[in-house]
Design a protein around this motif. Structure first.
Motif, PDB file in Angstrom:
ATOM      1  N   LEU A 120       0.827  -1.209   0.000  1.00  0.00           N
ATOM      2  CA  LEU A 120       0.000   0.000   0.000  1.00  0.00           C
ATOM      3  C   LEU A 120       0.862   1.260   0.000  1.00  0.00           C
ATOM      4  N   THR A 163       5.114   7.829   4.660  1.00  0.00           N
ATOM      5  CA  THR A 163       3.742   7.656   4.185  1.00  0.00           C
ATOM      6  C   THR A 163       2.844   8.773   4.696  1.00  0.00           C
ATOM      7  N   ALA A 190       0.880  11.569   2.385  1.00  0.00           N
ATOM      8  CA  ALA A 190      -0.559  11.809   2.481  1.00  0.00           C
ATOM      9  C   ALA A 190      -0.855  13.288   2.707  1.00  0.00           C
ATOM     10  N   TYR A 209      -6.509  13.081  -4.041  1.00  0.00           N
ATOM     11  CA  TYR A 209      -7.340  12.555  -2.957  1.00  0.00           C
ATOM     12  C   TYR A 209      -7.262  11.028  -2.868  1.00  0.00           C
ATOM     13  N   ILE A 210      -7.085  10.345  -4.017  1.00  0.00           N
ATOM     14  CA  ILE A 210      -7.079   8.874  -3.974  1.00  0.00           C
ATOM     15  C   ILE A 210      -5.867   8.335  -3.220  1.00  0.00           C
ATOM     16  N   ASN A 211      -4.856   9.185  -2.984  1.00  0.00           N
ATOM     17  CA  ASN A 211      -3.710   8.735  -2.186  1.00  0.00           C
ATOM     18  C   ASN A 211      -4.049   8.576  -0.708  1.00  0.00           C
ATOM     19  N   LEU A 212      -5.064   9.279  -0.243  1.00  0.00           N
ATOM     20  CA  LEU A 212      -5.348   9.313   1.199  1.00  0.00           C
ATOM     21  C   LEU A 212      -5.779   7.949   1.753  1.00  0.00           C
ATOM     22  N   PRO A 213      -6.710   7.231   1.116  1.00  0.00           N
ATOM     23  CA  PRO A 213      -7.046   5.908   1.670  1.00  0.00           C
ATOM     24  C   PRO A 213      -5.905   4.911   1.582  1.00  0.00           C
ATOM     25  N   LEU A 214      -5.089   4.996   0.513  1.00  0.00           N
ATOM     26  CA  LEU A 214      -3.921   4.110   0.412  1.00  0.00           C
ATOM     27  C   LEU A 214      -2.956   4.369   1.564  1.00  0.00           C
ATOM     28  N   GLY A 243      -3.611   5.900   4.444  1.00  0.00           N
ATOM     29  CA  GLY A 243      -4.235   5.570   5.724  1.00  0.00           C
ATOM     30  C   GLY A 243      -4.193   4.084   6.011  1.00  0.00           C
ATOM     31  N   GLY A 244      -4.472   3.272   4.993  1.00  0.00           N
ATOM     32  CA  GLY A 244      -4.408   1.823   5.169  1.00  0.00           C
ATOM     33  C   GLY A 244      -3.003   1.353   5.490  1.00  0.00           C
TER      34      GLY A 244
END
Length: 458
Positions: free
Chosen positions: A17, A82, A86, A168-173, A175-176
């Motif tokens: 991730l 990471t 983010a 924005y799509i980087n944020l869930p990656l 966070g996980g």
């Protein structure tokens, strides 16, 4: 697996991730660049800096990021990198102007320089034997898969949501990755790690900045003025000072110069610089030309590029097995030549040609050439140095690849400032230059790598 690694599979998931942030970012941004340029009414040099503001710190600080992880803990540096990536992505998405976007891109590059080497080092410390090889293979394949899907997702987001969504799509990656690593990954470090080479890192960063800034201005203005001369010569002088500092530090240097006494190591890194520079330039220009000159939407440009990542992901493991049997000389000589053929094919792309007859053949041949070279390159670089320098050699080769893209992007101003038929013509000229550079990369492999794998590692 090693004792003390309580959840190695979750550690693998966290590393995948985290590293996917960098793999996704490079693929997504290229299809969004024309829209970003229009949004900020930016010029050609501004577009170059949207790319290079990320590549510059990543290129200069990769080795430092790995050394910090060795000294202070790989898990810790993975989490810091990471988290920084983010936060920087959020800044990019919310940027009210181009200046703030560039600040965010710089911070993204610093974050990537911390997380990338430590994601691989954490895997290396968590697994051993055949399990280590399998884990690294899954890590690499996942990165290739992310790069394959990213242009499609990015193109759709740019078309239907807006370009800030690609950040924005980087944020869930992220966070996980942070949640899983914090909970399940075991810390590791090298207790014998040398003192971190901060002077070397600073000189490398400032030197690359001077040279890159000078080349960027020259490629737009196409003339040499006092500012361009001062930046370029000052950057070159700082890079020379960096080499002097590294020579004084010996084996404790960020980049031990003793490794370059091996002809194979020196030659494969020259190949890397030339090949990844030429390839990176084409990967930036191709979707840009498809959108600006051929009328593709960002989603259509993303679809057009998809076969490239798929072919590389599927063919690279086969090439790795082949190189293990026959050595690196043949695939590393042939791969750049096939890439050059793909660039020559791409000169058939214009504002009116159909995808199946012009774009697709070029993309497939480019992908085939890179697939020939990617896996054998890593193996050959590592075989050229002793085991204690393996991590440094791998990190340096990754930094060289990104520096090649950095310098190539700095030289593209004349192409990016063109429009219409002039853009297509400038694109064709850049392709021919890239093909010549790729042929030179193949020659570097042929003359520096011994005919057999055993000899290459001698």
């Amino acid at each position: 697996m090693k004792a003390g690694a309580a959840h190695p599979l979750w550690t693998l998931a966290a590393c995948i991730l985290a590293s996917s942030l960098s793999f996704v970012e490079g693929s997504v941004l290229n299809v969004a660049l024309p829209t970003i340029r229009g949004s900020f009414d930016a010029g050609a040099s501004d577009v170059q800096w949207v790319v290079n503001a990320y590549l510059l710190p990543l290129s200069a600080l990769l080795l430092l990021g790995g050394a910090l992880g060795d000294q202070h803990g790989r898990k810790r540096l993975l989490l810091i990198g990471t988290g920084l990536f983010a936060a920087a992505s959020l800044l990019c998405a919310l940027a009210p102007g181009l200046g703030w976007l560039l600040v965010g891109r710089i911070l993204q590059g610093i974050g990537a320089a911390l997380l990338l080497p430590n994601s691989l080092a954490l895997l290396n410390a968590t697994f051993e034997g055949e399990e280590r090889g399998r884990a690294i293979g899954i890590w690499a394949a996942s990165g290739a898969a992310a790069a394959a899907v990213a242009p499609l997702i990015g193109g759709w987001l740019v078309d239907h949501v807006g370009w800030p969504a690609i950040f924005y799509i980087n944020l869930p990656l992220a966070g996980g990755a942070i949640l899983i690593a914090e909970r399940f990954a075991a810390e590791s470090r090298n207790e014998d790690a040398a003192r971190t080479d901060f002077p070397g890192a600073l000189l490398a960063t400032l030197g690359l900045l001077g040279v890159t800034y000078g080349l960027t201005l020259w490629s737009v203005r196409m003339t040499v003025d006092p500012l361009i001369l001062a930046l370029s010569l000052g950057g070159a002088a700082l890079l020379g000072l960096f080499l002097w500092v590294e020579a004084r530090r010996g084996d404790k240097a960020m980049m031990p110069l003793s490794m370059f006494t091996n002809r194979c190591f020196a030659g494969t890194n020259l190949l890397t610089f030339l090949l990844y520079g030429a390839f990176g330039a084409v990967m930036l220009l191709l979707p840009y030309v498809l959108i600006e000159a051929a009328g593709y939407s960002p989603l259509e440009a993303g679809l057009a590029m998809t076969p490239l990542a798929i072919v590389i992901a599927l063919a690279s493991p086969l090439m790795g097995k082949l190189a293990a049997r026959i050595g690196g000389r043949v695939p590393l000589t042939a791969g750049p030549l096939v890439v050059a053929a793909g660039m020559a094919l791409a000169t058939r792309i214009d504002a009116t040609g159909g995808y199946a007859l012009t774009v697709l053949p070029a993309v497939v041949v480019l992908a085939a050439g890179m697939a020939l070279a990617v896996a054998p390159l890593t193996t050959t670089v590592l075989s050229a140095v002793d085991q204690r320098h393996a991590g440094t050699a791998s990190g340096f080769n990754s930094a060289v690849a990104r520096t090649g893209g950095l310098i190539a992007t700095a030289l593209l101003g004349a192409v990016l400032m063109s429009e219409g038929e002039a853009l297509v013509g400038a694109f064709h000229t850049a392709l021919l230059v890239g093909a010549a550079v790729s042929i030179a990369a193949g020659a570097a492999a042929f003359f520096s790598i011994a005919p057999t794998r055993k000899a290459a590692g001698a």
